[in-house]
Each structure stands twice: as structure tokens, then as C-alpha cells.
Enzyme design. Structure first.
Site, PDB file in Angstrom:
ATOM      1  N   GLY A  46       0.877  -1.167   0.000  1.00 36.16           N
ATOM      2  CA  GLY A  46       0.000   0.000   0.000  1.00 36.16           C
ATOM      3  C   GLY A  46       0.909   1.210   0.000  1.00 36.16           C
ATOM      4  O   GLY A  46       1.894   1.242  -0.723  1.00 36.16           O
ATOM      5  N   GLU A  47       0.624   2.165   0.848  1.00 37.91           N
ATOM      6  CA  GLU A  47       1.464   3.346   0.966  1.00 37.91           C
ATOM      7  C   GLU A  47       1.938   3.391   2.415  1.00 37.91           C
ATOM      8  O   GLU A  47       1.142   3.648   3.319  1.00 37.91           O
ATOM      9  CB  GLU A  47       0.638   4.578   0.591  1.00 37.91           C
ATOM     10  CG  GLU A  47       1.464   5.800   0.337  1.00 37.91           C
ATOM     11  CD  GLU A  47       2.591   5.553  -0.657  1.00 37.91           C
ATOM     12  OE1 GLU A  47       2.337   5.006  -1.739  1.00 37.91           O
ATOM     13  OE2 GLU A  47       3.757   5.884  -0.334  1.00 37.91           O
ATOM     14  N   SER A  48       3.232   3.144   2.623  1.00 39.48           N
ATOM     15  CA  SER A  48       3.701   2.922   3.995  1.00 39.48           C
ATOM     16  C   SER A  48       3.506   4.127   4.913  1.00 39.48           C
ATOM     17  O   SER A  48       3.221   3.956   6.095  1.00 39.48           O
ATOM     18  CB  SER A  48       5.161   2.459   3.988  1.00 39.48           C
ATOM     19  OG  SER A  48       5.964   3.363   3.284  1.00 39.48           O
ATOM     20  N   CYS A  75       6.106  -5.525   0.370  1.00 45.30           N
ATOM     21  CA  CYS A  75       6.301  -4.170  -0.162  1.00 45.30           C
ATOM     22  C   CYS A  75       6.151  -3.118   0.939  1.00 45.30           C
ATOM     23  O   CYS A  75       6.998  -3.055   1.817  1.00 45.30           O
ATOM     24  CB  CYS A  75       5.359  -3.955  -1.342  1.00 45.30           C
ATOM     25  SG  CYS A  75       5.962  -2.679  -2.445  1.00 45.30           S
ATOM     26  N   ARG A  93      12.935   3.141   0.004  1.00 50.03           N
ATOM     27  CA  ARG A  93      11.605   3.194  -0.622  1.00 50.03           C
ATOM     28  C   ARG A  93      11.699   3.582  -2.088  1.00 50.03           C
ATOM     29  O   ARG A  93      12.554   4.361  -2.484  1.00 50.03           O
ATOM     30  CB  ARG A  93      10.724   4.225   0.092  1.00 50.03           C
ATOM     31  CG  ARG A  93      10.297   3.796   1.467  1.00 50.03           C
ATOM     32  CD  ARG A  93       9.378   4.845   2.071  1.00 50.03           C
ATOM     33  NE  ARG A  93       8.143   4.967   1.310  1.00 50.03           N
ATOM     34  CZ  ARG A  93       7.325   6.011   1.406  1.00 50.03           C
ATOM     35  NH1 ARG A  93       7.633   7.018   2.185  1.00 50.03           N
ATOM     36  NH2 ARG A  93       6.216   6.035   0.710  1.00 50.03           N
ATOM     37  N   ILE A 119       5.829  -3.413  -7.629  1.00 54.45           N
ATOM     38  CA  ILE A 119       5.089  -2.157  -7.835  1.00 54.45           C
ATOM     39  C   ILE A 119       5.689  -1.083  -6.929  1.00 54.45           C
ATOM     40  O   ILE A 119       5.553  -1.157  -5.713  1.00 54.45           O
ATOM     41  CB  ILE A 119       3.587  -2.331  -7.514  1.00 54.45           C
ATOM     42  CG1 ILE A 119       2.985  -3.457  -8.359  1.00 54.45           C
ATOM     43  CG2 ILE A 119       2.844  -1.009  -7.747  1.00 54.45           C
ATOM     44  CD1 ILE A 119       1.581  -3.851  -7.949  1.00 54.45           C
ATOM     45  N   ARG A 120       6.353  -0.108  -7.507  1.00 53.44           N
ATOM     46  CA  ARG A 120       7.043   0.930  -6.725  1.00 53.44           C
ATOM     47  C   ARG A 120       7.727   0.275  -5.512  1.00 53.44           C
ATOM     48  O   ARG A 120       7.555   0.663  -4.373  1.00 53.44           O
ATOM     49  CB  ARG A 120       6.058   2.024  -6.285  1.00 53.44           C
ATOM     50  CG  ARG A 120       5.573   2.854  -7.455  1.00 53.44           C
ATOM     51  CD  ARG A 120       4.613   3.947  -7.049  1.00 53.44           C
ATOM     52  NE  ARG A 120       3.403   3.414  -6.472  1.00 53.44           N
ATOM     53  CZ  ARG A 120       3.011   3.627  -5.213  1.00 53.44           C
ATOM     54  NH1 ARG A 120       3.706   4.390  -4.430  1.00 53.44           N
ATOM     55  NH2 ARG A 120       1.912   3.088  -4.771  1.00 53.44           N
ATOM     56  N   HIS A 154       5.054  -8.358  -4.692  1.00 53.39           N
ATOM     57  CA  HIS A 154       3.707  -8.820  -4.327  1.00 53.39           C
ATOM     58  C   HIS A 154       3.477 -10.216  -4.883  1.00 53.39           C
ATOM     59  O   HIS A 154       3.198 -10.347  -6.082  1.00 53.39           O
ATOM     60  CB  HIS A 154       2.654  -7.896  -4.950  1.00 53.39           C
ATOM     61  CG  HIS A 154       2.674  -6.504  -4.417  1.00 53.39           C
ATOM     62  ND1 HIS A 154       1.856  -6.097  -3.394  1.00 53.39           N
ATOM     63  CD2 HIS A 154       3.407  -5.436  -4.754  1.00 53.39           C
ATOM     64  CE1 HIS A 154       2.084  -4.823  -3.135  1.00 53.39           C
ATOM     65  NE2 HIS A 154       3.027  -4.392  -3.945  1.00 53.39           N
ATOM     66  N   GLU A 156       0.897 -11.928  -3.958  1.00 54.92           N
ATOM     67  CA  GLU A 156      -0.573 -12.067  -3.931  1.00 54.92           C
ATOM     68  C   GLU A 156      -1.228 -11.572  -5.217  1.00 54.92           C
ATOM     69  O   GLU A 156      -2.402 -11.806  -5.446  1.00 54.92           O
ATOM     70  CB  GLU A 156      -1.151 -11.352  -2.702  1.00 54.92           C
ATOM     71  CG  GLU A 156      -1.294  -9.837  -2.785  1.00 54.92           C
ATOM     72  CD  GLU A 156       0.026  -9.071  -2.655  1.00 54.92           C
ATOM     73  OE1 GLU A 156       1.086  -9.711  -2.539  1.00 54.92           O
ATOM     74  OE2 GLU A 156      -0.026  -7.827  -2.689  1.00 54.92           O
TER      75      GLU A 156
HETATM   76  N1  GLN Z   1       6.010   2.742  -2.669  1.00 54.08           N
HETATM   77  C1  GLN Z   1       5.197   2.332  -1.572  1.00 54.08           C
HETATM   78  C2  GLN Z   1       5.749   2.870  -0.246  1.00 54.08           C
HETATM   79  O1  GLN Z   1       6.808   3.379  -0.209  1.00 54.08           O
HETATM   80  C3  GLN Z   1       5.107   0.821  -1.506  1.00 54.08           C
HETATM   81  C4  GLN Z   1       4.448   0.312  -2.743  1.00 54.08           C
HETATM   82  C5  GLN Z   1       3.735  -0.989  -2.557  1.00 54.08           C
HETATM   83  O2  GLN Z   1       3.451  -1.418  -1.449  1.00 54.08           O
HETATM   84  N2  GLN Z   1       3.403  -1.610  -3.659  1.00 54.08           N
HETATM   85  O3  GLN Z   1       5.091   2.790   0.742  1.00 54.08           O
END
Ligand code: GLN
Length: 171
Positions: A46-48, A75, A93, A119-120, A154, A156
Site C-alpha cells: 500500500g502506501e507505507s 512491499c 523506498r 510495484i514501486r 507482491h 498475492e
Molecule cells: N512505494 C510504496 C511505499 O513506499 C510501496 C508500494 C507498494 O506497497 N506496492 O510505501
């Protein structure tokens, strides 16, 4: 087996589906009380920064640190595990760039091949103290330290459940 999924933000449903296919009973973790009676916990991507803020607001930050549970972070979940001091490594990150640099590949994992979606994704560095379970080229991308496991990708998001099965074996 009763597995909690941190249900604040991110790829919650995909983890639930993978864990249910392996026969786990799922508890959605939104408050500290939800941790009671669990055998393990998954912290999704998600977005940490958002996740950290909300975990602190809901009393989950300290509760998870003190829980002693086996935890698997993917992630953003892995970034949080390092930040919580639950795994002894550093995390950079967004080390692979933005959304457009997201990619899917296949990795060696425990004698088999697993699909992996980045993903990122963060990069794991200073990994001397953790066990490296999988690499993408030179980079450690799935690691374990005792009962704590982290992947920068990921699993999942793909159909394969081998990584989730490995985690359930730890619980
Ligand atoms: N870029 C996100 C972060 O720094 C992590 C991305 C993800 O969980 N797919 O939180």
C-alpha cells in the site's frame, strides 16, 4: 490456522484470497484487539506513510511490535517491518522508480520458481543479518529473520501460493 491481515489500506483482498485457498481462517485486523488468538499476521502493500499514520492512530503500531507473532510483510508491509525494528535490515523506498517502472518476473524460491510483481518496490539493503530466501539478480527481494518474513514484491497479485504456503509453515 488463524491468520490476521492488516486491513487498513492496500492489497488486502488479494492476500485474503491466497490465504483462503491454502485453507487459512482469516481475521481482518483493524484494532489491537483483533490480534488476539492469531497464529500469524500479514501486512500488505500500500502506501507505507499512510499505513504508519493509521496504525499509530488505531493503536496497532505498538501492539504489533509487542505481539511476538510471525509476520509477513509485502512491499509497504516490508518497509514497515524494518521501521518497526522487527527485522534487522535497511529499506530504500521506491528504489526501482515510479509506477511505470513496475514489472513482473519469475524468481527462484525454495527450489521452485515463483511469479513476482514489483510495484514501486523498495530495495532491501544491509541484509547481512537476515536469511535471503530469494534474489532478483543480485538484489535480496525475499528475506526472513526468525518469525519475520518480508518481500519487496507482491506474490498475492499472481495466482501462485508457494510464498504464502511457506509463511503458513512458519506460523
Ligand atoms: N512505494 C510504496 C511505499 O513506499 C510501496 C508500494 C507498494 O506497497 N506496492 O510505501
Amino acid at each position: 490456522m488463524k491468520i490476521g491481515i492488516l486491513d487498513i489500506q492496500g492489497s488486502v483482498e488479494e492476500h485474503i484470497s491466497a490465504l483462503q485457498r491454502l485453507g487459512a481462517e482469516i481475521v481482518r485486523v483493524k484494532n489491537a484487539e483483533d490480534l488476539e488468538g492469531l497464529d500469524g499476521l500479514v501486512m500488505p502493500g500500500g502506501e507505507s506513510t499512510t499505513m504508519e499514520k493509521l496504525m499509530k492512530r488505531f493503536g496497532l503500531w505498538e501492539a504489533i511490535i509487542g505481539s511476538g507473532l510471525p509476520i509477513y510483510g509485502t512491499c509497504a508491509g516490508a518497509i514497515l517491518l524494518a521501521k518497526m525494528g522487527l527485522i534487522d535490515m535497511e529499506v530504500e523506498r521506491n528504489a526501482y522508480g515510479g509506477q511505470l517502472e513496475s514489472f513482473e518476473t519469475e524468481l527462484d524460491f525454495e527450489g521452485g520458481r515463483v511469479p513476482a510483481v514489483f510495484i514501486r518496490a523498495p530495495r532491501f539493503v544491509n541484509v547481512e543479518k537476515v536469511e535471503v530466501l530469494s534474489r532478483n539478480g543480485e538484489e535480496a527481494v525475499c528475506v526472513r529473520q526468525g518469525k519475520i518474513m518480508a518481500s519487496s514484491f507482491h506474490p498475492e497479485m499472481a495466482e501462485d501460493t508457494n510464498i504464502h504456503r511457506y509463511f503458513l509453515d512458519m506460523c
